[in-house]
Structures are given as structure tokens and as C-alpha cells.
Design a protein around this motif. Sequence first.
Motif, PDB file in Angstrom:
ATOM      1  N   TYR A  13       0.847  -1.197   0.000  1.00 17.23           N
ATOM      2  CA  TYR A  13       0.000   0.000   0.000  1.00 17.23           C
ATOM      3  C   TYR A  13       0.878   1.241   0.000  1.00 17.23           C
ATOM      4  O   TYR A  13       1.826   1.334   0.779  1.00 17.23           O
ATOM      5  CB  TYR A  13      -0.934   0.017   1.218  1.00 17.23           C
ATOM      6  N   ARG A  14       0.547   2.191  -0.860  1.00 16.25           N
ATOM      7  CA  ARG A  14       1.303   3.442  -0.988  1.00 16.25           C
ATOM      8  C   ARG A  14       0.855   4.501  -0.004  1.00 16.25           C
ATOM      9  O   ARG A  14       1.510   5.522   0.151  1.00 16.25           O
ATOM     10  CB  ARG A  14       1.144   4.016  -2.393  1.00 16.25           C
ATOM     11  N   ARG A  15      -0.296   4.300   0.636  1.00 16.49           N
ATOM     12  CA  ARG A  15      -0.876   5.325   1.504  1.00 16.49           C
ATOM     13  C   ARG A  15      -1.399   4.687   2.792  1.00 16.49           C
ATOM     14  O   ARG A  15      -1.736   3.512   2.790  1.00 16.49           O
ATOM     15  CB  ARG A  15      -1.961   6.088   0.769  1.00 16.49           C
ATOM     16  N   PRO A  16      -1.497   5.465   3.871  1.00 12.15           N
ATOM     17  CA  PRO A  16      -1.950   4.900   5.152  1.00 12.15           C
ATOM     18  C   PRO A  16      -3.431   4.559   5.186  1.00 12.15           C
ATOM     19  O   PRO A  16      -3.853   3.741   5.995  1.00 12.15           O
ATOM     20  CB  PRO A  16      -1.613   5.996   6.165  1.00 12.15           C
ATOM     21  N   SER A  17      -4.236   5.185   4.327  1.00 11.02           N
ATOM     22  CA  SER A  17      -5.669   4.885   4.224  1.00 11.02           C
ATOM     23  C   SER A  17      -6.123   5.262   2.816  1.00 11.02           C
ATOM     24  O   SER A  17      -5.450   6.055   2.139  1.00 11.02           O
ATOM     25  CB  SER A  17      -6.474   5.641   5.287  1.00 11.02           C
ATOM     26  N   ALA A  20      -6.125   9.023   2.005  1.00  8.13           N
ATOM     27  CA  ALA A  20      -4.918   9.786   2.342  1.00  8.13           C
ATOM     28  C   ALA A  20      -3.997   9.913   1.138  1.00  8.13           C
ATOM     29  O   ALA A  20      -4.074   9.150   0.179  1.00  8.13           O
ATOM     30  CB  ALA A  20      -4.178   9.099   3.487  1.00  8.13           C
ATOM     31  N   ASP A  21      -3.114  10.897   1.190  1.00  3.15           N
ATOM     32  CA  ASP A  21      -2.091  11.058   0.166  1.00  3.15           C
ATOM     33  C   ASP A  21      -1.062   9.940   0.296  1.00  3.15           C
ATOM     34  O   ASP A  21      -0.845   9.414   1.401  1.00  3.15           O
ATOM     35  CB  ASP A  21      -1.372  12.398   0.326  1.00  3.15           C
ATOM     36  N   PRO A  22      -0.387   9.584  -0.805  1.00  6.52           N
ATOM     37  CA  PRO A  22       0.678   8.578  -0.724  1.00  6.52           C
ATOM     38  C   PRO A  22       1.802   9.044   0.212  1.00  6.52           C
ATOM     39  O   PRO A  22       2.025  10.245   0.368  1.00  6.52           O
ATOM     40  CB  PRO A  22       1.180   8.474  -2.160  1.00  6.52           C
ATOM     41  N   PHE A  23       2.486   8.075   0.805  1.00  7.42           N
ATOM     42  CA  PHE A  23       3.631   8.401   1.648  1.00  7.42           C
ATOM     43  C   PHE A  23       4.682   9.174   0.850  1.00  7.42           C
ATOM     44  O   PHE A  23       5.261  10.128   1.357  1.00  7.42           O
ATOM     45  CB  PHE A  23       4.273   7.123   2.221  1.00  7.42           C
ATOM     46  N   GLU A  25       6.031  10.201  -3.505  1.00  6.46           N
ATOM     47  CA  GLU A  25       5.759  10.276  -4.939  1.00  6.46           C
ATOM     48  C   GLU A  25       7.095  10.325  -5.671  1.00  6.46           C
ATOM     49  O   GLU A  25       8.122  10.645  -5.060  1.00  6.46           O
ATOM     50  CB  GLU A  25       4.966  11.553  -5.259  1.00  6.46           C
ATOM     51  N   GLY A  37       5.949   3.088   2.523  1.00  6.67           N
ATOM     52  CA  GLY A  37       4.719   2.371   2.217  1.00  6.67           C
ATOM     53  C   GLY A  37       4.444   1.348   3.301  1.00  6.67           C
ATOM     54  O   GLY A  37       5.137   1.310   4.328  1.00  6.67           O
ATOM     55  N   ASP A  63      -1.405   0.671  -4.891  1.00  9.68           N
ATOM     56  CA  ASP A  63      -2.144   0.118  -3.759  1.00  9.68           C
ATOM     57  C   ASP A  63      -2.770  -1.222  -4.136  1.00  9.68           C
ATOM     58  O   ASP A  63      -3.399  -1.352  -5.188  1.00  9.68           O
ATOM     59  CB  ASP A  63      -3.263   1.065  -3.334  1.00  9.68           C
TER      60      ASP A  63
END
Length: 79
Positions: A13-17, A20-23, A25, A37, A63
Motif C-alpha cells: 500500500y502506498r498510503r496509510p488509508s 490519504a495522500d501517498p507516503f 511520490e 509504504g 495500492d
Amino acid sequence: MSTVDAQMPGVFYRRPSPDADPFIEPGSVVRQGQTLGLIEVMKTFNEVKADRAFRVSRVLLDDGDEVDVGQTMFEVDES
């Protein structure tokens, strides 16, 4: 150019939810210890953290992509 490779198999997963924005880019400057991630293994989320500072060149997973041990997740530039 070097890479950041998966240390465990699971779902990436690139994002926490989902909202949400990706951790990170492409183009992000990352510091050592920063979260890149998450890899989900048996309903447990494991943070993928940078072991060094670098700039992200490419993110190779989206994701929900499955990842295997040793699979490249990010291409990075350390210069």
C-alpha cells in the motif's frame, strides 16, 4: 540508480488509508527512517522504511499490488 526491494511477501500500500495522500511520490526527497509504504501480511501492516536518504525516481507498485521478497518497489537516486 539503485532500488528499494521488498523484505517480505504481502500486499503493498502506498498510503496509510484509501483517502490519504501517498507516503511518497516520484521526485520525493526521503530521509533515513521515513515511511515509504506498507506491506500487509496476514492482516498485520508492516512499515517499509528508508534505510538511507535518497530521491525517489519511480514507484513501481500501486495500492493492493502483491509483492514478493526481493521484488523492486522503488527506483531511487542517491546522488
